[in-house]
Enzyme design. Structure first.
Site, PDB file in Angstrom:
ATOM      1  N   SER A 122       4.725  -6.034  15.154  1.00  3.84           N
ATOM      2  CA  SER A 122       4.182  -6.798  13.907  1.00  3.84           C
ATOM      3  C   SER A 122       5.460  -7.297  13.206  1.00  3.84           C
ATOM      4  O   SER A 122       6.491  -6.436  13.229  1.00  3.84           O
ATOM      5  CB  SER A 122       3.621  -5.969  12.904  1.00  3.84           C
ATOM      6  OG  SER A 122       3.204  -6.701  11.901  1.00  3.84           O
ATOM      7  N   ASN A 176      -4.219  -4.897  12.552  1.00  3.36           N
ATOM      8  CA  ASN A 176      -4.513  -6.467  12.366  1.00  3.36           C
ATOM      9  C   ASN A 176      -5.907  -6.613  11.759  1.00  3.36           C
ATOM     10  O   ASN A 176      -6.272  -7.612  11.078  1.00  3.36           O
ATOM     11  CB  ASN A 176      -4.481  -7.092  13.573  1.00  3.36           C
ATOM     12  CG  ASN A 176      -3.154  -7.432  14.082  1.00  3.36           C
ATOM     13  OD1 ASN A 176      -2.174  -6.739  13.800  1.00  3.36           O
ATOM     14  ND2 ASN A 176      -2.970  -8.400  14.936  1.00  3.36           N
ATOM     15  N   GLU A 179      -5.375  -6.400   8.193  1.00  2.00           N
ATOM     16  CA  GLU A 179      -4.732  -7.554   8.052  1.00  2.00           C
ATOM     17  C   GLU A 179      -5.821  -8.761   7.561  1.00  2.00           C
ATOM     18  O   GLU A 179      -5.727  -9.534   6.549  1.00  2.00           O
ATOM     19  CB  GLU A 179      -3.950  -8.156   9.077  1.00  2.00           C
ATOM     20  CG  GLU A 179      -3.349  -9.473   8.793  1.00  2.00           C
ATOM     21  CD  GLU A 179      -2.285  -9.664  10.025  1.00  2.00           C
ATOM     22  OE1 GLU A 179      -2.661 -10.887  10.873  1.00  2.00           O
ATOM     23  OE2 GLU A 179      -1.245  -9.067  10.222  1.00  2.00           O
TER      24      GLU A 179
END
Length: 299
Positions: A122, A176, A179
């Site tokens: 990331s 993710n 996210e």
């Protein structure tokens, strides 16, 4: 250390530059010759093919980082590399691969006595300067041997071996998925403020919240930057792609009977963003008209 690197896209090229800054020897290859040439000028050794890359690696056991799109591209690169390598060599997959694919690839390579490391990465386009958060899964000895590479790529305290094979990409998958939820929450909040009667300066609000607020974050800093460039985001179409990790996270929550309503709805909102005129909404409008006589807007 010495490392072969395959895949010089937006992240891959910057990762090589950071490794070169850390005084590592990098042999680089990409299907496009342009980034290879650019990196050669920065000190990397260029390769014309995966086979050429392997032949130019001098230190043994060898290590090759693969940074290509998940799915078939990653599968093909690993299949092409395996016959070129020897027992004790290592392949690192730094892309956003599905962790179950990584488990399968690790087992397939283990039959050939080749180590496999799945490195959830990331940092995006900012990683060159800020560093890359690395969530690494794989054999402990291989991870320890290659730790100098990981420590160069990561910021302070930004690297960890999180477990055996699969753990790195599993952790990145959930990362993710989270996210998606964070981004959706910011998006909804800013739209509510935009619809308010107060004429709020959204960039200024984002800046304000980034100073001591409990919702301050790097994502909010990026929102502030985007709003400074284009206060009404007039040049951005509200069409939001997903690269797979959010779907896999939601599927994992279902498989393990773990409730994840926020992450699921954030994913569904991305699907809705791609519809210019939702058939679902047409069905709802038609039903309201049928049972209640409510007016319908016609095309």
């Amino acid at each position: 250390m010495e490392l072969g690197f395959i895949g010089l896209g937006r992240m891959g090229k910057n990762m090589v530059l950071r490794l070169l800054d850390g005084k590592h020897r990098i042999v680089a290859w990409d299907r496009s010759p342009d980034p290879v040439s650019e990196l050669v000028q920065k000190g990397a050794t260029g390769a014309s093919s995966p086979a050429d890359l392997v032949s130019k690696l001098q230190d043994k056991p060898r290590a090759i980082w693969v940074m290509v799109p998940s799915g078939d591209p990653t599968e093909q690169v690993i299949r092409d590399l395996a016959p070129l390598l020897q027992p004790g060599d290592t392949i690192i997959d730094g892309g956003n691969s599905y962790y179950k694919d990584s488990l399968r690839r690790a087992a397939w390579l283990a039959e050939r006595k080749i180590d496999f490391i799945d490195a959830g990465t990331s940092g995006g386009i900012w990683g060159l300067t800020a560093g890359y958060c690395l969530m690494v899964g794989g054999p402990e000895a291989a991870c320890r041997r290659l730790a100098p590479l990981f420590l160069t790529l990561a910021p302070k305290d930004g690297y960890a071996r999180v477990g055996e094979n699969g753990a790195g990409h599993f952790t990145k998958m959930v990362h993710n998925g989270i996210e998606y939820g964070l981004m959706q929450a910011y998006a909804e909040g800013f739209e509510i403020m935009k619809a308010s009667p107060y004429g709020l300066d959204l960039r200024s609000v984002a800046s304000l919240w980034n100073h001591g607020s409990v919702v301050r974050s790097w994502l909010l800093e990026l929102a502030e930057s985007a709003l400074a460039d284009d206060p009404n985001l007039d040049h951005v179409k509200g069409y939001v792609e997903d690269s797979g990790e959010g779907r896999w996270t939601v599927m994992e929550s279902i498989d393990r009977a773990v409730p994840a309503p926020v992450l699921t709805l954030a994913l569904q909102s991305r699907f809705r963003s791609r519809q210019s005129d939702s058939f679902q909404a047409k069905v709802l409008a038609a039903l309201r008209h049928k049972f209640g006589g409510h007016p319908v807007k016609t095309a």
